[in-house]
Design a protein around this motif. Structure first.
Motif, PDB file in Angstrom:
ATOM      1  N   LEU A  42       0.833  -1.199   0.000  1.00  0.00           N
ATOM      2  CA  LEU A  42       0.000   0.000   0.000  1.00  0.00           C
ATOM      3  C   LEU A  42       0.871   1.253   0.000  1.00  0.00           C
ATOM      4  CD1 LEU A  42      -3.101   0.649   0.138  1.00  0.00           C
ATOM      5  CD2 LEU A  42      -2.776   1.033   2.582  1.00  0.00           C
ATOM      6  N   LYS A  43       1.949   1.229   0.764  1.00  0.00           N
ATOM      7  CA  LYS A  43       2.859   2.379   0.820  1.00  0.00           C
ATOM      8  C   LYS A  43       3.546   2.620  -0.523  1.00  0.00           C
ATOM      9  CE  LYS A  43       3.915   1.986   5.766  1.00  0.00           C
ATOM     10  NZ  LYS A  43       4.958   1.653   6.772  1.00  0.00           N
ATOM     11  N   VAL A  44       3.841   1.535  -1.240  1.00  0.00           N
ATOM     12  CA  VAL A  44       4.542   1.663  -2.514  1.00  0.00           C
ATOM     13  C   VAL A  44       3.601   2.085  -3.637  1.00  0.00           C
ATOM     14  CG1 VAL A  44       5.811   0.395  -4.303  1.00  0.00           C
ATOM     15  CG2 VAL A  44       6.331   0.007  -1.888  1.00  0.00           C
ATOM     16  N   LEU A  45       2.441   1.430  -3.720  1.00  0.00           N
ATOM     17  CA  LEU A  45       1.545   1.629  -4.876  1.00  0.00           C
ATOM     18  C   LEU A  45       0.454   2.667  -4.627  1.00  0.00           C
ATOM     19  CD1 LEU A  45       1.101  -2.065  -6.086  1.00  0.00           C
ATOM     20  CD2 LEU A  45       2.783  -0.362  -6.806  1.00  0.00           C
ATOM     21  N   ALA A  46       0.164   2.939  -3.357  1.00  0.00           N
ATOM     22  CA  ALA A  46      -0.860   3.945  -3.027  1.00  0.00           C
ATOM     23  C   ALA A  46      -0.387   4.743  -1.821  1.00  0.00           C
ATOM     24  CB  ALA A  46      -2.192   3.261  -2.741  1.00  0.00           C
ATOM     25  N   PRO A  47       0.701   5.499  -1.971  1.00  0.00           N
ATOM     26  CA  PRO A  47       1.348   6.146  -0.824  1.00  0.00           C
ATOM     27  C   PRO A  47       0.479   7.184  -0.115  1.00  0.00           C
ATOM     28  CG  PRO A  47       2.276   6.947  -2.894  1.00  0.00           C
ATOM     29  CD  PRO A  47       1.399   5.785  -3.231  1.00  0.00           C
ATOM     30  N   GLU A  48      -0.555   7.694  -0.785  1.00  0.00           N
ATOM     31  CA  GLU A  48      -1.415   8.701  -0.144  1.00  0.00           C
ATOM     32  C   GLU A  48      -2.505   8.071   0.708  1.00  0.00           C
ATOM     33  OE1 GLU A  48      -1.224  11.822  -3.852  1.00  0.00           O
ATOM     34  OE2 GLU A  48      -1.658   9.710  -4.074  1.00  0.00           O
ATOM     35  N   LYS A  49      -2.634   6.748   0.633  1.00  0.00           N
ATOM     36  CA  LYS A  49      -3.583   6.041   1.481  1.00  0.00           C
ATOM     37  C   LYS A  49      -2.830   5.375   2.622  1.00  0.00           C
ATOM     38  CE  LYS A  49      -6.969   5.054  -2.155  1.00  0.00           C
ATOM     39  NZ  LYS A  49      -7.702   4.000  -2.906  1.00  0.00           N
ATOM     40  N   ASN A  50      -3.540   5.094   3.703  1.00  0.00           N
ATOM     41  CA  ASN A  50      -2.893   4.400   4.811  1.00  0.00           C
ATOM     42  C   ASN A  50      -3.851   3.386   5.416  1.00  0.00           C
ATOM     43  OD1 ASN A  50      -4.191   5.604   7.413  1.00  0.00           O
ATOM     44  ND2 ASN A  50      -3.700   7.402   6.160  1.00  0.00           N
ATOM     45  N   LYS A  51      -3.274   2.401   6.053  1.00  0.00           N
ATOM     46  CA  LYS A  51      -4.042   1.289   6.586  1.00  0.00           C
ATOM     47  C   LYS A  51      -5.060   1.744   7.629  1.00  0.00           C
ATOM     48  CE  LYS A  51      -3.438  -3.106   9.035  1.00  0.00           C
ATOM     49  NZ  LYS A  51      -2.443  -4.029   9.661  1.00  0.00           N
ATOM     50  N   THR A  52      -4.684   2.719   8.452  1.00  0.00           N
ATOM     51  CA  THR A  52      -5.581   3.179   9.523  1.00  0.00           C
ATOM     52  C   THR A  52      -6.888   3.727   8.968  1.00  0.00           C
ATOM     53  OG1 THR A  52      -3.680   3.729  10.919  1.00  0.00           O
ATOM     54  CG2 THR A  52      -5.789   4.743  11.489  1.00  0.00           C
ATOM     55  N   ASP A  53      -6.803   4.528   7.898  1.00  0.00           N
ATOM     56  CA  ASP A  53      -8.009   5.107   7.300  1.00  0.00           C
ATOM     57  C   ASP A  53      -8.925   4.042   6.713  1.00  0.00           C
ATOM     58  OD1 ASP A  53      -7.298   7.659   7.973  1.00  0.00           O
ATOM     59  OD2 ASP A  53      -6.503   8.200   5.997  1.00  0.00           O
ATOM     60  N   ILE A  54      -8.357   2.905   6.334  1.00  0.00           N
ATOM     61  CA  ILE A  54      -9.162   1.815   5.780  1.00  0.00           C
ATOM     62  C   ILE A  54      -9.780   0.980   6.887  1.00  0.00           C
ATOM     63  CG2 ILE A  54      -9.058  -0.310   4.410  1.00  0.00           C
ATOM     64  CD1 ILE A  54      -6.773   1.028   2.803  1.00  0.00           C
ATOM     65  N   ILE A  55      -8.990   0.676   7.915  1.00  0.00           N
ATOM     66  CA  ILE A  55      -9.454  -0.206   8.985  1.00  0.00           C
ATOM     67  C   ILE A  55     -10.458   0.481   9.911  1.00  0.00           C
ATOM     68  CG2 ILE A  55      -8.710  -1.481  11.032  1.00  0.00           C
ATOM     69  CD1 ILE A  55      -8.093  -2.833   8.355  1.00  0.00           C
ATOM     70  N   ARG A  56     -10.286   1.798  10.133  1.00  0.00           N
ATOM     71  CA  ARG A  56     -11.164   2.483  11.089  1.00  0.00           C
ATOM     72  C   ARG A  56     -12.648   2.372  10.716  1.00  0.00           C
ATOM     73  NH1 ARG A  56      -9.286   7.410  10.761  1.00  0.00           N
ATOM     74  NH2 ARG A  56      -7.718   7.193  12.408  1.00  0.00           N
ATOM     75  N   PRO A  57     -13.064   2.713   9.475  1.00  0.00           N
ATOM     76  CA  PRO A  57     -14.488   2.559   9.141  1.00  0.00           C
ATOM     77  C   PRO A  57     -14.937   1.102   9.126  1.00  0.00           C
ATOM     78  CG  PRO A  57     -13.231   3.214   7.201  1.00  0.00           C
ATOM     79  CD  PRO A  57     -12.323   3.358   8.371  1.00  0.00           C
ATOM     80  N   MET A  58     -14.027   0.196   8.768  1.00  0.00           N
ATOM     81  CA  MET A  58     -14.363  -1.226   8.770  1.00  0.00           C
ATOM     82  C   MET A  58     -14.684  -1.683  10.194  1.00  0.00           C
ATOM     83  SD  MET A  58     -12.064  -4.263   7.060  1.00  0.00           S
ATOM     84  CE  MET A  58     -12.009  -3.495   5.447  1.00  0.00           C
ATOM     85  N   SER A  59     -13.876  -1.249  11.143  1.00  0.00           N
ATOM     86  CA  SER A  59     -14.103  -1.593  12.541  1.00  0.00           C
ATOM     87  C   SER A  59     -15.382  -0.956  13.076  1.00  0.00           C
ATOM     88  CB  SER A  59     -12.898  -1.149  13.382  1.00  0.00           C
ATOM     89  OG  SER A  59     -13.099  -1.416  14.744  1.00  0.00           O
ATOM     90  N   TYR A  60     -15.582   0.318  12.723  1.00  0.00           N
ATOM     91  CA  TYR A  60     -16.804   1.010  13.161  1.00  0.00           C
ATOM     92  C   TYR A  60     -18.047   0.296  12.654  1.00  0.00           C
ATOM     93  CZ  TYR A  60     -20.570   4.419  13.217  1.00  0.00           C
ATOM     94  OH  TYR A  60     -21.788   5.036  13.396  1.00  0.00           O
ATOM     95  N   LEU A  61     -18.045  -0.079  11.387  1.00  0.00           N
ATOM     96  CA  LEU A  61     -19.202  -0.762  10.809  1.00  0.00           C
ATOM     97  C   LEU A  61     -19.448  -2.105  11.482  1.00  0.00           C
ATOM     98  CD1 LEU A  61     -18.789  -0.007   6.996  1.00  0.00           C
ATOM     99  CD2 LEU A  61     -20.735   0.625   8.433  1.00  0.00           C
ATOM    100  N   SER A  62     -18.384  -2.847  11.720  1.00  0.00           N
ATOM    101  CA  SER A  62     -18.528  -4.157  12.353  1.00  0.00           C
ATOM    102  C   SER A  62     -19.190  -4.031  13.719  1.00  0.00           C
ATOM    103  CB  SER A  62     -17.151  -4.813  12.485  1.00  0.00           C
ATOM    104  OG  SER A  62     -17.242  -6.041  13.164  1.00  0.00           O
ATOM    105  N   ASN A  63     -18.711  -3.099  14.528  1.00  0.00           N
ATOM    106  CA  ASN A  63     -19.268  -2.913  15.865  1.00  0.00           C
ATOM    107  C   ASN A  63     -20.693  -2.364  15.821  1.00  0.00           C
ATOM    108  OD1 ASN A  63     -16.848  -3.768  17.043  1.00  0.00           O
ATOM    109  ND2 ASN A  63     -16.009  -1.695  17.113  1.00  0.00           N
TER     110      ASN A  63
END
Length: 415
Positions: free
Chosen positions: A176-197
């Motif tokens: 993700l850092k190499v191919l999409a450096p402007e995105k980060n794992k935290t921004d992806i996981i946070r809404p996923m976690s919120y939705l799950s809960n």
């Protein structure tokens, strides 16, 4: 005016085809005589419900403008493509007009990111809200959740959409850092976690308070691009297993990378991922979700890549010949499920049928079992003898049978 809308539709529907995290399963939104559309009607076929019916979805981007420059994405900032975008009103009216012409039963709406995540997500929510509240549209709506947007917008989206997808994009944080450096794992996981809960919390509240509104009733899904980065199938399946267990996702989708870029960051430049690899990942995913396999049984450090010549269930069986043959009249359900050529429904029929009499080959054929494959791994009576055959020889025999069957298919199809 209509010519301009058609041009936008052509560009934005073509750009949306690379997102495969689109499914209509798991939602039953009711309707009444004053509403419009429903999630249970049959359509022309872009997606499938859980019971196997085809449901057509209008699948578009709200815009292909994007502030990000992800190497694998056709809408990336540096790509020289024509940029267009729908207004909220245009997206709503297009959906309604397509529905009224019986072209679609629902909407899958994603978008490039323009300005920022909240600005983009707010417009996606407005489309869904307008369809639900102003047009009383009860058809299926699937919205892409924009990484980095606020939880309030994710909540609003879940109250109007049937399913949300938060795409994890790549199988590892390094890629993700190499191919999409402007995105980060935290921004992806946070809404996923919120939705799950939140999905779990709303479901619990619904048991007590019947008026509790539906909250993403079809759950959430995600997508991984496979082949744009060097991860093997073991790494891909490890991530998928963790997502299913931790965030209770309904589906993980695997999108074989299609070359859309001359970006030097891509390790397989100009080489599309074989469709069969994508297919094998889905088969392995199916084994985890419905056949009680752990991902470690399907792939492991000694076998980090799925076999492209045979399906993963057969591959596992050949690597574990010491467990076979099993007695179909006495083996437990979990072991019957692991026999190549026997599906979930067939396994259930076997369990039911053997309560009344011993099963033989004729009965198994009537139950829909692929006997030509299963016969190598099962016995029906004491007269059947275990096959004295090694892995390599059995593999070649089954492959020859498969190739022979394939040569018959064109001739048989005319009947």
């Amino acid at each position: 005016m209509w010519d301009r809308i058609q041009e936008k539709l052509q560009i934005l529907s073509d750009a949306a085809k690379y997102d495969v995290s689109c499914s209509s399963s798991g939602s039953k939104r009711s309707n009444d005589s004053k509403g419009l559309g429903h999630t249970t009607g049959a359509g022309i076929c872009h997606s499938y419900t859980e019971d196997g019916r085809c449901v057509s979805l209008l699948k578009i981007l709200l815009t292909n403008y994007c502030i990000y420059d992800c190497a694998y994405c056709v809408s990336r900032r540096s790509n020289d493509v024509k940029r267009v975008g729908f207004t909220v009103k245009e997206a709503v009216e297009l959906t309604i007009n397509f529905y009224r012409r019986n072209y679609i039963e629902g909407l899958f709406l994603s978008s490039g990111i323009f300005k920022n995540s909240d600005y983009t997500m707010e417009r996606l929510v407005r489309v869904a809200k307008t369809l639900r509240t102003e047009y009383r549209f009860n058809g299926y709506i699937h919205l892409k959740t924009i990484p980095g947007c606020s939880e309030d917008l994710v909540k609003q989206a879940a109250l109007y959409a049937d399913r949300l997808s938060v795409n994890i994009e790549l199988p590892s944080e390094n890629s993700l850092k190499v191919l999409a450096p402007e995105k980060n794992k935290t921004d992806i996981i946070r809404p996923m976690s919120y939705l799950s809960n939140s999905i779990e919390a709303y479901a619990d509240e619904k048991k007590v308070i019947k008026s509790t509104p539906a909250f993403a009733p079809a759950g959430q899904s995600t997508q991984m691009v496979v082949g744009a980065s060097p991860e093997n199938d073991l790494q891909v399946m490890t991530i998928a297993d963790a997502l299913y267990k931790k965030y209770k996702l309904r589906r993980v989708y695997y999108s074989g990378y299609v070359p859309v870029s001359n970006d030097s960051r891509l390790p397989q430049l100009g080489t599309p991922v074989p469709m069969i690899r994508e297919n094998r990942l889905y088969q392995a995913d199916w084994l985890m979700r419905f056949y009680k396999f752990s991902f470690r049984e399907i792939v492991d450090p000694a076998h980090p890549q799925l076999d492209l010549d045979i399906d993963p269930k057969l591959s596992w069986a050949l690597r574990n010949l010491h467990l076979f043959p099993i007695d179909i009249n006495h083996a437990d359900y979990e072991m019957i499920l692991r026999v190549p050529g026997i599906g979930v429904q067939s396994a259930l029929r076997i369990i039911q049928g053997r309560r009344y009499s011993k099963l033989g080959w004729d009965q198994l054929k009537q139950m829909g079992i692929a006997v030509s494959r299963a016969k190598h791994f099962i016995v029906c009576t004491s007269k059947d003898h275990p096959r004295d055959i090694n892995e390599a020889a059995l593999r070649q025999r089954i492959l020859r049978q498969s190739k022979y069957a394939a040569t018959l298919t064109p001739q048989l199809s005319i009947f």
